[in-house]
Design a protein around this motif. Structure first.
Motif, PDB file in Angstrom:
ATOM      1  N   ILE A 143     124.696  93.648  95.224  1.00 31.42           N
ATOM      2  CA  ILE A 143     124.089  93.779  93.889  1.00 31.42           C
ATOM      3  C   ILE A 143     123.382  95.103  93.640  1.00 31.42           C
ATOM      4  O   ILE A 143     123.141  95.459  92.482  1.00 31.42           O
ATOM      5  CB  ILE A 143     123.078  92.630  93.629  1.00 31.42           C
ATOM      6  N   GLU A 144     123.064  95.852  94.669  1.00 30.67           N
ATOM      7  CA  GLU A 144     122.281  97.085  94.485  1.00 30.67           C
ATOM      8  C   GLU A 144     123.185  98.310  94.492  1.00 30.67           C
ATOM      9  O   GLU A 144     124.001  98.484  95.392  1.00 30.67           O
ATOM     10  CB  GLU A 144     121.224  97.214  95.586  1.00 30.67           C
ATOM     11  N   LYS A 145     123.029  99.164  93.478  1.00 33.19           N
ATOM     12  CA  LYS A 145     123.843 100.371  93.358  1.00 33.19           C
ATOM     13  C   LYS A 145     123.072 101.647  93.703  1.00 33.19           C
ATOM     14  O   LYS A 145     123.647 102.726  93.727  1.00 33.19           O
ATOM     15  CB  LYS A 145     124.395 100.497  91.928  1.00 33.19           C
ATOM     16  N   ASP A 146     121.770 101.530  93.952  1.00 35.57           N
ATOM     17  CA  ASP A 146     120.948 102.695  94.280  1.00 35.57           C
ATOM     18  C   ASP A 146     121.121 103.005  95.773  1.00 35.57           C
ATOM     19  O   ASP A 146     120.594 102.310  96.629  1.00 35.57           O
ATOM     20  CB  ASP A 146     119.479 102.400  93.961  1.00 35.57           C
ATOM     21  N   ASN A 147     121.887 104.043  96.077  1.00 29.57           N
ATOM     22  CA  ASN A 147     122.183 104.377  97.475  1.00 29.57           C
ATOM     23  C   ASN A 147     120.935 104.749  98.265  1.00 29.57           C
ATOM     24  O   ASN A 147     120.885 104.558  99.483  1.00 29.57           O
ATOM     25  CB  ASN A 147     123.203 105.514  97.552  1.00 29.57           C
ATOM     26  N   ASP A 148     119.923 105.319  97.594  1.00 32.28           N
ATOM     27  CA  ASP A 148     118.687 105.680  98.290  1.00 32.28           C
ATOM     28  C   ASP A 148     118.019 104.428  98.866  1.00 32.28           C
ATOM     29  O   ASP A 148     117.568 104.410 100.010  1.00 32.28           O
ATOM     30  CB  ASP A 148     117.713 106.382  97.342  1.00 32.28           C
ATOM     31  N   ILE A 149     117.959 103.375  98.054  1.00 28.56           N
ATOM     32  CA  ILE A 149     117.346 102.127  98.510  1.00 28.56           C
ATOM     33  C   ILE A 149     118.174 101.517  99.628  1.00 28.56           C
ATOM     34  O   ILE A 149     117.639 101.092 100.658  1.00 28.56           O
ATOM     35  CB  ILE A 149     117.193 101.131  97.339  1.00 28.56           C
ATOM     36  N   LEU A 150     119.497 101.471  99.451  1.00 26.95           N
ATOM     37  CA  LEU A 150     120.374 100.892 100.476  1.00 26.95           C
ATOM     38  C   LEU A 150     120.243 101.627 101.805  1.00 26.95           C
ATOM     39  O   LEU A 150     120.167 101.000 102.867  1.00 26.95           O
ATOM     40  CB  LEU A 150     121.829 100.928  99.999  1.00 26.95           C
ATOM     41  N   GLU A 151     120.205 102.946 101.740  1.00 29.61           N
ATOM     42  CA  GLU A 151     120.112 103.735 102.968  1.00 29.61           C
ATOM     43  C   GLU A 151     118.766 103.552 103.654  1.00 29.61           C
ATOM     44  O   GLU A 151     118.680 103.507 104.879  1.00 29.61           O
ATOM     45  CB  GLU A 151     120.362 105.214 102.667  1.00 29.61           C
ATOM     46  N   ASP A 152     117.692 103.454 102.855  1.00 28.83           N
ATOM     47  CA  ASP A 152     116.373 103.300 103.463  1.00 28.83           C
ATOM     48  C   ASP A 152     116.220 101.920 104.086  1.00 28.83           C
ATOM     49  O   ASP A 152     115.615 101.770 105.158  1.00 28.83           O
ATOM     50  CB  ASP A 152     115.266 103.539 102.435  1.00 28.83           C
ATOM     51  N   VAL A 153     116.769 100.899 103.441  1.00 33.44           N
ATOM     52  CA  VAL A 153     116.756  99.557 104.034  1.00 33.44           C
ATOM     53  C   VAL A 153     117.561  99.558 105.330  1.00 33.44           C
ATOM     54  O   VAL A 153     117.123  99.015 106.350  1.00 33.44           O
ATOM     55  CB  VAL A 153     117.331  98.517 103.045  1.00 33.44           C
TER      56      VAL A 153
END
Length: 203
Positions: A143-153
């Motif tokens: 569901i998440e398209k923000d790569n910055d958030i995905l990478e930090d998680v």
């Protein structure tokens, strides 16, 4: 395998062979029954074959199987992909996912996230380790398209082992502003990251 040629297997070899056997057994079960819910798979195998968690089922099917048997994986993947949207389509589930993400990026450990999210909740509504782990991995990616958030998680989960994440906060970017609308149930994003209300459809 090695024993067939008269070579004694090490303990490590035995554990790997057992893991491969389990991965293939689970894959065959998914292919035969068309059941792709990690929760249902975990429940079936724990009750009938061997104890296994939702998170381990997810790892086996998404990470181990492609390397062990690409042919079986090609049969399993469409079933997993078909099942994923069903687990993230409700607003409540999405709010839970983004609450867990916000707490993780604040520096909380998964047990601490569980403790905070379960506060004052009735027993039948409490989250478990497997639920939160799936929220932070498989469901978030859907569901998440923000790569910055995905990478930090991903960084928080890979660089700091799940049982050693400290509670001192992250030195990474502050996503509080961007996550807050999602936690409130506002999921659709535009290119400039301006959030609008209403759940976003998962393709």
């Amino acid at each position: 395998m090695a024993e067939e040629f008269g070579i004694p297997m090490t303990e490590k070899d035995k554990k790997y062979e057992e893991m491969v056997r389990r991965v293939l057994e689970i894959a065959d079960y998914v292919i035969e029954t068309k059941v792709a819910s990690t929760r249902q798979i975990s429940k079936y195998f724990t009750e009938n074959r061997f104890k296994i968690s939702n998170a381990t089922v997810c790892v086996y099917l998404s990470q181990r199987l492609p390397k062990i048997d690409p042919v079986r994986y090609a049969q399993v993947k469409p079933l997993i992909d078909q099942n994923t949207p069903k687990t993230v389509e409700t607003v409540e589930v999405r709010k839970r996912i983004y609450t867990a993400v916000a707490l993780l990026l604040r520096g909380l450990t998964i047990p601490q996230i569980i403790e905070e999210m379960n506060a004052d909740k009735p027993e039948d509504e409490k989250v478990t380790f497997d639920i939160i782990y799936d929220d932070l991995t498989r469901r978030l990616k859907a569901i998440e398209k923000d790569n910055d958030i995905l990478e930090d998680v991903k960084r928080r989960l890979s660089e700091n082992r799940l049982d050693t994440l400290n509670n001192q906060g992250t030195n990474g970017p502050n996503y509080a502003t961007r996550l807050q609308p999602r936690i409130k149930g506002q999921f659709a994003t535009t290119k400039d990251d301006t959030l609008s209300t209403g759940p976003r459809k998962v393709k």
